[in-house]
Structures are given as C-alpha cells and as structure tokens.
Design an enzyme around this catalytic site. Structure first.
Site, PDB file in Angstrom:
ATOM      1  N   LYS A   1       6.820   3.039 -22.056  1.00 25.59           N
ATOM      2  CA  LYS A   1       7.036   3.613 -20.838  1.00 25.59           C
ATOM      3  C   LYS A   1       8.430   3.182 -20.173  1.00 25.59           C
ATOM      4  CE  LYS A   1       5.662   4.974 -16.659  1.00 25.59           C
ATOM      5  NZ  LYS A   1       5.053   4.547 -15.524  1.00 25.59           N
TER       6      LYS A   1
ATOM      7  N   ASN B   1       6.532  -0.797 -12.607  1.00 24.43           N
ATOM      8  CA  ASN B   1       7.164  -0.442 -13.935  1.00 24.43           C
ATOM      9  C   ASN B   1       8.170  -1.497 -14.480  1.00 24.43           C
ATOM     10  OD1 ASN B   1       6.405   2.325 -14.622  1.00 24.43           O
ATOM     11  ND2 ASN B   1       7.662   3.186 -13.132  1.00 24.43           N
TER      12      ASN B   1
ATOM     13  N   PRO C   1       0.712  -1.132  -0.073  1.00 24.52           N
ATOM     14  CA  PRO C   1       0.071  -0.039  -0.027  1.00 24.52           C
ATOM     15  C   PRO C   1       0.748   1.192   0.091  1.00 24.52           C
ATOM     16  CG  PRO C   1       0.016  -0.996   2.211  1.00 24.52           C
ATOM     17  CD  PRO C   1       0.831  -1.794   1.381  1.00 24.52           C
ATOM     18  N   GLY C   2       1.763   1.428  -0.796  1.00 23.42           N
ATOM     19  CA  GLY C   2       2.699   2.677  -0.998  1.00 23.42           C
ATOM     20  C   GLY C   2       1.881   3.641  -1.863  1.00 23.42           C
ATOM     21  N   ALA C   3       2.537   4.529  -2.578  1.00 21.12           N
ATOM     22  CA  ALA C   3       1.828   5.500  -3.524  1.00 21.12           C
ATOM     23  C   ALA C   3       0.751   5.057  -4.369  1.00 21.12           C
ATOM     24  CB  ALA C   3       3.091   6.153  -4.448  1.00 21.12           C
TER      25      ALA C   3
ATOM     26  N   GLY D   1      -0.350   1.457  -4.738  1.00 22.29           N
ATOM     27  CA  GLY D   1      -1.291   0.468  -4.157  1.00 22.29           C
ATOM     28  C   GLY D   1      -2.174   1.322  -2.902  1.00 22.29           C
TER      29      GLY D   1
ATOM     30  N   SER E   1      10.755   9.095 -10.108  1.00 19.10           N
ATOM     31  CA  SER E   1      10.990   8.213  -8.736  1.00 19.10           C
ATOM     32  C   SER E   1      12.407   7.672  -8.666  1.00 19.10           C
ATOM     33  CB  SER E   1       9.724   7.307  -8.999  1.00 19.10           C
ATOM     34  OG  SER E   1       9.956   6.319  -9.931  1.00 19.10           O
TER      35      SER E   1
HETATM   36  N1  LIG Z   1       4.485   6.252  -7.537  1.00 21.73           N
HETATM   37  C1  LIG Z   1       4.429   6.569  -8.981  1.00 21.73           C
HETATM   38  O1  LIG Z   1       3.871   7.888  -9.438  1.00 21.73           O
HETATM   39  C2  LIG Z   1       4.469   5.438  -9.922  1.00 21.73           C
HETATM   40  C3  LIG Z   1       4.817   4.123  -9.753  1.00 21.73           C
HETATM   41  N2  LIG Z   1       5.073   3.221 -10.575  1.00 21.73           N
HETATM   42  C4  LIG Z   1       5.393   1.748 -10.241  1.00 21.73           C
HETATM   43  O2  LIG Z   1       4.673   1.423  -9.307  1.00 21.73           O
HETATM   44  C5  LIG Z   1       5.439   0.509  -8.483  1.00 21.73           C
HETATM   45  C6  LIG Z   1       5.002   0.822  -7.112  1.00 21.73           C
HETATM   46  O3  LIG Z   1       5.624   2.093  -6.751  1.00 21.73           O
HETATM   47  P1  LIG Z   1       5.143   2.901  -5.508  1.00 21.73           P
HETATM   48  O4  LIG Z   1       3.875   2.798  -5.417  1.00 21.73           O
HETATM   49  O5  LIG Z   1       5.737   4.598  -5.907  1.00 21.73           O
HETATM   50  O6  LIG Z   1       6.056   2.379  -4.507  1.00 21.73           O
HETATM   51  P2  LIG Z   1       6.048   2.773  -3.101  1.00 21.73           P
HETATM   52  O7  LIG Z   1       7.733   2.442  -2.431  1.00 21.73           O
HETATM   53  O8  LIG Z   1       5.421   3.877  -2.537  1.00 21.73           O
HETATM   54  O9  LIG Z   1       5.203   1.614  -2.409  1.00 21.73           O
HETATM   55  C7  LIG Z   1       5.728   0.157  -2.399  1.00 21.73           C
HETATM   56  C8  LIG Z   1       4.795  -0.391  -1.269  1.00 21.73           C
HETATM   57  O10 LIG Z   1       5.179  -1.785  -1.214  1.00 21.73           O
HETATM   58  C9  LIG Z   1       5.221  -2.162   0.166  1.00 21.73           C
HETATM   59  N3  LIG Z   1       5.952  -3.359   0.188  1.00 21.73           N
HETATM   60  C10 LIG Z   1       7.249  -3.766   0.075  1.00 21.73           C
HETATM   61  N4  LIG Z   1       7.377  -5.010   0.185  1.00 21.73           N
HETATM   62  C11 LIG Z   1       6.177  -5.720   0.867  1.00 21.73           C
HETATM   63  C12 LIG Z   1       5.883  -6.986   1.067  1.00 21.73           C
HETATM   64  N5  LIG Z   1       6.495  -8.144   1.244  1.00 21.73           N
HETATM   65  N6  LIG Z   1       4.681  -7.202   1.572  1.00 21.73           N
HETATM   66  C13 LIG Z   1       3.850  -5.954   1.620  1.00 21.73           C
HETATM   67  N7  LIG Z   1       4.200  -4.772   1.282  1.00 21.73           N
HETATM   68  C14 LIG Z   1       5.325  -4.787   0.638  1.00 21.73           C
HETATM   69  C15 LIG Z   1       6.087  -1.129   0.640  1.00 21.73           C
HETATM   70  O11 LIG Z   1       5.913  -1.312   2.323  1.00 21.73           O
HETATM   71  P3  LIG Z   1       6.769  -0.343   3.131  1.00 21.73           P
HETATM   72  O12 LIG Z   1       5.933   0.835   3.546  1.00 21.73           O
HETATM   73  O13 LIG Z   1       7.454  -1.385   4.144  1.00 21.73           O
HETATM   74  O14 LIG Z   1       7.975   0.221   2.375  1.00 21.73           O
HETATM   75  C16 LIG Z   1       5.398   0.055   0.212  1.00 21.73           C
HETATM   76  O15 LIG Z   1       4.195   0.390   0.858  1.00 21.73           O
HETATM   77  C17 LIG Z   1       6.803   0.587  -8.917  1.00 21.73           C
HETATM   78  O16 LIG Z   1       7.427  -0.417  -9.717  1.00 21.73           O
HETATM   79  C18 LIG Z   1       6.849   1.893  -9.523  1.00 21.73           C
HETATM   80  O17 LIG Z   1       7.833   2.240 -10.569  1.00 21.73           O
HETATM   81  C19 LIG Z   1       4.483   3.631 -11.741  1.00 21.73           C
HETATM   82  C20 LIG Z   1       3.978   4.802 -12.260  1.00 21.73           C
HETATM   83  C21 LIG Z   1       3.872   5.907 -11.358  1.00 21.73           C
HETATM   84  C1  LIG Z   2       7.668  10.385 -14.295  1.00 26.04           C
HETATM   85  C2  LIG Z   2       7.651   9.003 -14.812  1.00 26.04           C
HETATM   86  C3  LIG Z   2       6.614   8.938 -15.716  1.00 26.04           C
HETATM   87  C4  LIG Z   2       8.753   9.112 -15.881  1.00 26.04           C
HETATM   88  O1  LIG Z   2      10.085   9.382 -15.336  1.00 26.04           O
HETATM   89  C5  LIG Z   2       7.903   7.887 -13.881  1.00 26.04           C
HETATM   90  O2  LIG Z   2       7.233   6.725 -14.210  1.00 26.04           O
HETATM   91  C6  LIG Z   2       8.654   7.726 -12.660  1.00 26.04           C
HETATM   92  O3  LIG Z   2       8.789   9.032 -12.161  1.00 26.04           O
HETATM   93  O4  LIG Z   2       9.220   6.755 -12.659  1.00 26.04           O
END
Ligand SMILES: NC(=O)C1=CN([C@@H]2O[C@H](COP(=O)(O)OP(=O)(O)OC[C@H]3O[C@@H](n4cnc5c(N)ncnc54)[C@H](OP(=O)(O)O)[C@@H]3O)[C@@H](O)[C@H]2O)C=CC1
Ligand SMILES: CC(C)(CO)C(=O)C(=O)O
Length: 290
Positions: free
Chosen positions: A174, A97, A9-11, A13, A243
């Site tokens: 992407k 990604n 549940p990060g950005a 999730g 990111s």
């Molecule tokens: N943020 C963005 O704007 C974008 C992100 N993406 C892609 O989406 C994917 C997720 O990115 P993002 O949401 O930013 O990442 P974050 O780091 O914000 O979130 C990842 C989450 O996964 C959790 N996590 C890691 N391991 C486990 C586990 N074993 N069990 C349960 N939870 C776990 C982390 O927990 P903990 O809190 O402990 O760290 C954290 O809450 C990546 O591949 C990213 O490249 C794609 C487009 C845009």
């Molecule tokens: C902003 C964007 C779309 C490209 O760099 C991205 O996916 C990231 O920040 O990882």
C-alpha cells in the site's frame, strides 16, 4: 453488540462509524468539533444516524474496541483520548496509511492489544458528519487475537475485513501505491498523468526505492511492483485525485512523512539511498510553502 469508540470521524472514521451503528454496535465518536447527525452515502444507498459525539476525553467511558482513524500526523493528539476509553482488555485498532501504526501508539497500550489496519476504502468527507463512501472496500489486519476481534466487528457490513499472516508486506504494498501519489500533487495532475511517460518513470523511481527499503524491513515485495503501481494509476478514473493531491489543493496538512518521509528515514537506517523520494518531498514542500 460491541462497545466501540472512533477517534477522528473523518472520511474513514465516519464511514466506519455509520456501518457499526447500522449493524447494532454501541458507538462513541471522539471528535474535535461537535455534530449531531451522521449521513453516509455508500455504493448501495445511505445511512442516517443520530450520534453520540464526545469532544473532551473526560466525557468518554471505557469500550471494548477503540478505532483511531485520524491522519497519521494527528496520532499524538489521538492518543490523548485513550485514558478514558481503555479498560484492561480494550483493543486499539489503528486505521491509517503508512507502515508505522505501532510506533505512533507505542507505550499507550500493550503491543498485543494493538491492531494495525491497512484500509482500502475510498471515501471523502464533505462536512462534519457528511461522508461519501465510493466503494465497499477492504480492511486488512494481522492474524492475531486483536486483529481477529476487529475483523469480527465488520461481519455484517459490506466492508470486507480479513486477517493475514504477513501484514508488513500488505502495508508496504500500500505504501508503494501511496509514495507514487506525490507525483500527482507535484505536477497538479490527477491519476491520468500516469499515461505520460515521464510521470510514469517518476512513479517507478519512487516505488523502486520503496521496494528496496521495504525488503530491508522484511516485506515480501515483487520486482514488478513499480510497474504494478503505474498500472494501478493508469486504470484509475483519469480525473481521480489521490488524498495527498487533494490535501495539497485544499491547503491542508499532508501525510508526506508517512508516505514518502518514512522511505527516506528507514532507507538511511539500512544504508539505502532514496534520492527520488528526497527530491519529491523537497519539491512538494517548496510548492506548498507560501
Ligand atoms: N480517505 C480515504 O479514502 C482513505 C484514507 N486512508 C487513511 O486513513 C487515515 C484517515 O484518513 P481520512 O479519514 O481520509 O482523514 P480525514 O481528514 O477525512 O479525517 C480525519 C479526522 O480526524 C479528526 N481528528 C484529528 N485530530 C483529532 C483529535 N485529536 N481528536 C479527534 N479527532 C481528530 C479530524 O477532525 P477535524 O474534523 O477537526 O479535521 C477528522 O475528522 C489517513 O491515514 C489516510 O491516509 C486510507 C485509505 C483511504
Ligand atoms: C487512492 C490511494 C489508494 C492511492 O493513491 C490512496 O490511498 C490515497 O488516495 O491516499
């Protein structure tokens, strides 16, 4: 109402969880650290919701759709959750990604029940359960039964989910954007550095390698992609931080392998040289080492 589990549940999730709860789905959150409340600030307001958070796989119950939204390097750890979450028709959506969604979960579920997703939703997590979604964004899935089921989940949300025949090409486009983002992390300069000619040249070199390798992998990519990528960074707010750059600044693990390493690895497989990506990886690793 669909039963859904969200691993990570990060950005991304957290954003997805908030919208699915808001639109009436039954959501279990699988997290490393517990939290009780989800707060999403989105372009048109906020969502506040009490959440069901599981911190151990044995606490989970089977669901119709699992969405894995961890960083790529946590995919193996994310797989540990699946045992308790799957029934014989569960679909696994992979929101991450890169171009290796299926490889990261190979063997954990039948291939036809996997739904790799290309996510374009800019979002940041400020604390556990506290997320900012910058734009409604899009989710692109493959045009098959699994992709269709995941697309339908987002019907009543402002997020545009769609299916396409050729997800491979969408994923590589992407990746082209993402591989060029390493220039910002190495130089320590946000998106606006793309107006500077040397930084733009470096982004074009990285992207050109991505185009060659992507085409060898079957992606349909235009010759203009390196210039398109530079234009994308030039049109972004000049102070915006991608990111990998944000992870570098914060001293967090980085998705270097999923964004640049994969170009080198698959380049080797096809006999395509990828010196720009190899050099960029070495430079960023050196900059991050203590
Ligand atoms: N943020 C963005 O704007 C974008 C992100 N993406 C892609 O989406 C994917 C997720 O990115 P993002 O949401 O930013 O990442 P974050 O780091 O914000 O979130 C990842 C989450 O996964 C959790 N996590 C890691 N391991 C486990 C586990 N074993 N069990 C349960 N939870 C776990 C982390 O927990 P903990 O809190 O402990 O760290 C954290 O809450 C990546 O591949 C990213 O490249 C794609 C487009 C845009
Ligand atoms: C902003 C964007 C779309 C490209 O760099 C991205 O996916 C990231 O920040 O990882």
């Amino acid at each position: 109402m669909t039963k859904v589990a969200i691993i990570g549940p990060g950005a991304i999730g957290g954003t997805i969880a908030a919208w699915l709860i808001e639109t009436g789905h039954d959501v279990q959150i699988c997290a490393r650290s517990p939290f009780a409340h989800l707060h999403l600030s989105h372009p048109n307001g906020t969502i506040d919701a009490a959440v069901t958070v599981r911190t151990r796989p044995e606490e989970t119950t089977p669901v119709d759709i699992v969405i894995s939204a961890t960083k790529t390097y946590d995919s193996a750890a994310a797989r540990q959750w699946l045992t308790g979450l799957l029934h014989d028709k569960t679909i696994l959506a992979i929101f991450q990604n890169g171009v290796e969604h299926r490889d990261h979960f190979a063997g954990s579920i039948a291939p036809e029940r996997m739904a790799p997703a290309i996510v374009d939703i800019p979002a940041e997590r400020h604390a556990a359960g506290d997320i900012v979604q910058r734009r409604s964004g899009t989710i692109t899935l493959a045009d098959d039964d699994a992709g269709d089921a995941v697309m339908r989940l987002f019907e009543n949300t402002p997020i545009t989910a769609s299916v396409v025949r050729d997800l491979t090409s969408v994923a590589w486009r992407k990746l082209a954007l993402n591989c060029a983002g390493i220039v910002n992390a190495i130089t320590g300069k946000p998106a606006g550095v793309a107006h500077q000619s040397d930084a733009a040249r470096a982004k074009r070199m990285l992207t050109a390698e991505c185009v060659s390798v992507g085409r060898a992998e079957g992606a349909d990519l235009p010759d203009t992609l390196p210039d398109d990528v530079v234009d994308h960074y030039r049109k972004a707010p000049p102070d915006s931080i991608n990111s990998i750059h944000a992870d570098f600044i914060a001293g967090r693990a980085m998705e270097i392998d999923a964004r640049n390493g994969v170009i080198v690895r698959l380049g080797r497989k096809h006999g395509i040289a990828t010196p720009a990506n190899e050099l960029a990886i070495a430079l960023l690793n050196a900059a991050a080492s203590r």
